[in-house]
Design a protein around this motif. Sequence first.
Motif, PDB file in Angstrom:
ATOM      1  N   PHE A 281       0.834  -1.202   0.000  1.00  0.00           N
ATOM      2  CA  PHE A 281       0.000   0.000   0.000  1.00  0.00           C
ATOM      3  C   PHE A 281       0.870   1.254   0.000  1.00  0.00           C
ATOM      4  N   GLN A 282       0.273   2.312  -0.512  1.00  0.00           N
ATOM      5  CA  GLN A 282       0.899   3.624  -0.519  1.00  0.00           C
ATOM      6  C   GLN A 282      -0.200   4.675  -0.621  1.00  0.00           C
ATOM      7  N   GLU A 320      -5.656  -1.773   6.865  1.00  0.00           N
ATOM      8  CA  GLU A 320      -5.638  -1.400   8.274  1.00  0.00           C
ATOM      9  C   GLU A 320      -4.245  -1.562   8.872  1.00  0.00           C
ATOM     10  N   LYS A 321      -3.553  -2.643   8.511  1.00  0.00           N
ATOM     11  CA  LYS A 321      -2.187  -2.841   9.014  1.00  0.00           C
ATOM     12  C   LYS A 321      -1.253  -1.752   8.494  1.00  0.00           C
ATOM     13  N   TYR A 322      -1.447  -1.357   7.250  1.00  0.00           N
ATOM     14  CA  TYR A 322      -0.608  -0.292   6.696  1.00  0.00           C
ATOM     15  C   TYR A 322      -0.834   1.027   7.431  1.00  0.00           C
ATOM     16  N   VAL A 328       2.479   4.489  13.576  1.00  0.00           N
ATOM     17  CA  VAL A 328       3.606   4.238  14.477  1.00  0.00           C
ATOM     18  C   VAL A 328       4.862   4.948  13.979  1.00  0.00           C
ATOM     19  N   GLU A 329       5.094   4.891  12.677  1.00  0.00           N
ATOM     20  CA  GLU A 329       6.277   5.549  12.123  1.00  0.00           C
ATOM     21  C   GLU A 329       6.202   7.062  12.269  1.00  0.00           C
ATOM     22  N   LEU A 330       5.008   7.635  12.064  1.00  0.00           N
ATOM     23  CA  LEU A 330       4.866   9.087  12.192  1.00  0.00           C
ATOM     24  C   LEU A 330       4.973   9.547  13.638  1.00  0.00           C
ATOM     25  N   SER A 331       4.493   8.709  14.558  1.00  0.00           N
ATOM     26  CA  SER A 331       4.572   9.089  15.965  1.00  0.00           C
ATOM     27  C   SER A 331       5.999   9.110  16.476  1.00  0.00           C
TER      28      SER A 331
END
Length: 468
Positions: A281-282, A320-322, A328-331
Motif C-alpha cells: 500500500f501507498q 488497516e495494518k498499513y 507508528v512511524e509518524l509518531s
Amino acid sequence: MFMLLVLPCLVLAYLGQAAFLIANQNSSEQIFFSSIPNGVFWPVFLIANLAALIASRTMTTAIFQCIKQSIALGCFPRLKIIHTSRKFMSKIYIPVVNWFLLVSCLGFILLFRSIYDVGNAYAIAELGVMIMATVYVAIIMLLIWETNIVKVMLFVIMFLSLELVFFSSALSSVGDGGWALLIFASVLLMIMFIWNYGSKLKYDSEVKQKLSKNLMRKLGPNLGTIRAPGLGLVYSEIVKGVPAIFGHFLTSLPAIHSIIVFVCIRNVPVPVVPQSERFLFQRVCSRGYHMFRCIARYGYKDKKQEHHGIFERLLIEGLEKYIQREAVELSLQSEDDIDSDEEPPTPVRTIMAPNGSLYSLEVPLLVDLIPSADVIPEVSCSTPRHDPVIDYQQNLELELAFIRQAKHSGAVYLIDNPIVKARKDSWFFKKLIINYFFAFLRNNCRRAIMSMSIPHSNRMQVRLTSYV
C-alpha cells in the motif's frame, strides 16, 4: 549424460548412415531403417519411436516456455498458463497452445502426405534455430560475458558460415514443403509484432492520460464532487500515477466513494505469496483524500479466481495494518517532520440515511467524523490537543473506524476496459493493425486482472476510447 551417451550414439548413427550411402549410392529412400541389420530391426524400430515421443514432449515443453516468456515480455497475447508443480516453476501447461499444436500437426500431415516434404520443412526449421542460437550466443558473449570482440568474430565466422551454407542448400527445397513452415513462422511473427506494437501504444497512451498529483491537490480532498460511503476499487495496469479512468469518474459521476484504492495486479516468479506480503500500500496525496494505491502480488500457484468477499476482507485487513504501521512511524518522528502537504481541517456536513449510513455532502475529513462510542474508545480529555502522539492515535482510531464504515457500506469494482483506436490522421497500415488486428487479439485473450465472482451490482466497467 550428453557427452557420455547421447553424443557417441548420434555420431555412430550418422557414421553408419554415411557408410550405407557410400556403399549404396543408388538408394535414397528411408536411409535410417535401410541401414539397420535385419536381426535388430524391430528393437531399433521400437527405440526410434520412443525417442520420437521423448523428442515431441521436449519440443512441446520448449514451446510452452517460449510462449510464457513472450507473454511476460509483452510480445504475445495473454493465455491461460497452468503450473503443474509447486517446486519447479518451469513445469507449465498451456491448453490453448497444446490444442493448437495438435491441429497444426494434423494439418501438416494432411497437407503434405509425404515424409520428404515434412523433412524439407524440418530441415529449414532446424537450421533456422541453429542460426538464431549462434547469433544469441554471440550477443551474450559481447554484452554479458564481455568477451574480446576478436574471439566473438572468430566464433561467429566459424559457426555461422557453416550454418549459412547448409541453410542455403535447404532453401532449395522451399517449393517441396518448406514454404508451409515459412508461412507458419511468418504468421506467428506477425501476431507477436501486432501485439507488442499495440500494447506499447496503449500503455504509452494510458501514461500520458493519467492525472497528476498537482491536479488532484487543486481539486482538494472533495475532488470536486460528493464523497459517498463505500469502498471503490479502481483496477488499472498503471503502477504509478492516477489512471485516466478515475478522471472520467470525476467528470461524469456526481459522487465517488469515500475511500478509493487503485489496485494493480502483478504476478511474481515464486510459487506462493504469503497473505501477510500479498498487498503493498501507498497513500495517494494527503490523508484527507482517503486514496490509496495497492499492488496485489500473486505467485504462480496462488488461487487468482477467489471470491470477491475474500479478496475484499484481505485487502481491508492489509490496509488497516498499513495505516497502523504508518501511524507508528509518524509518531516516532518529530512534529516538524509531519507532512506539510496535509490539508487544513474544514467543516463537513453529513446526513443520516434510513439504514443508518452516513453520507458526506462535502469532504469526509477524519478530524470531523465522530463515530459512535462503541466503534472508537474514548480518549482522555486531560491530554493536550497539541501532543503529536495523541493526535496520531486519534487520527489512527478515526481512520480505522472510517474504513470499517466504508467496508460495511460495500465495495464497488471499477474496471477499466479501454478501446484502442488509431487516430484519423494515421497511415493506413497503422489503422489496419490497431483497429482490426490488435482489437481482435485483445477481445480474444485473457484479461490482465484476475477474474473473480463479482456480482453485477458491485461491478462497473468503463470502456474509454484511446486514440494512439
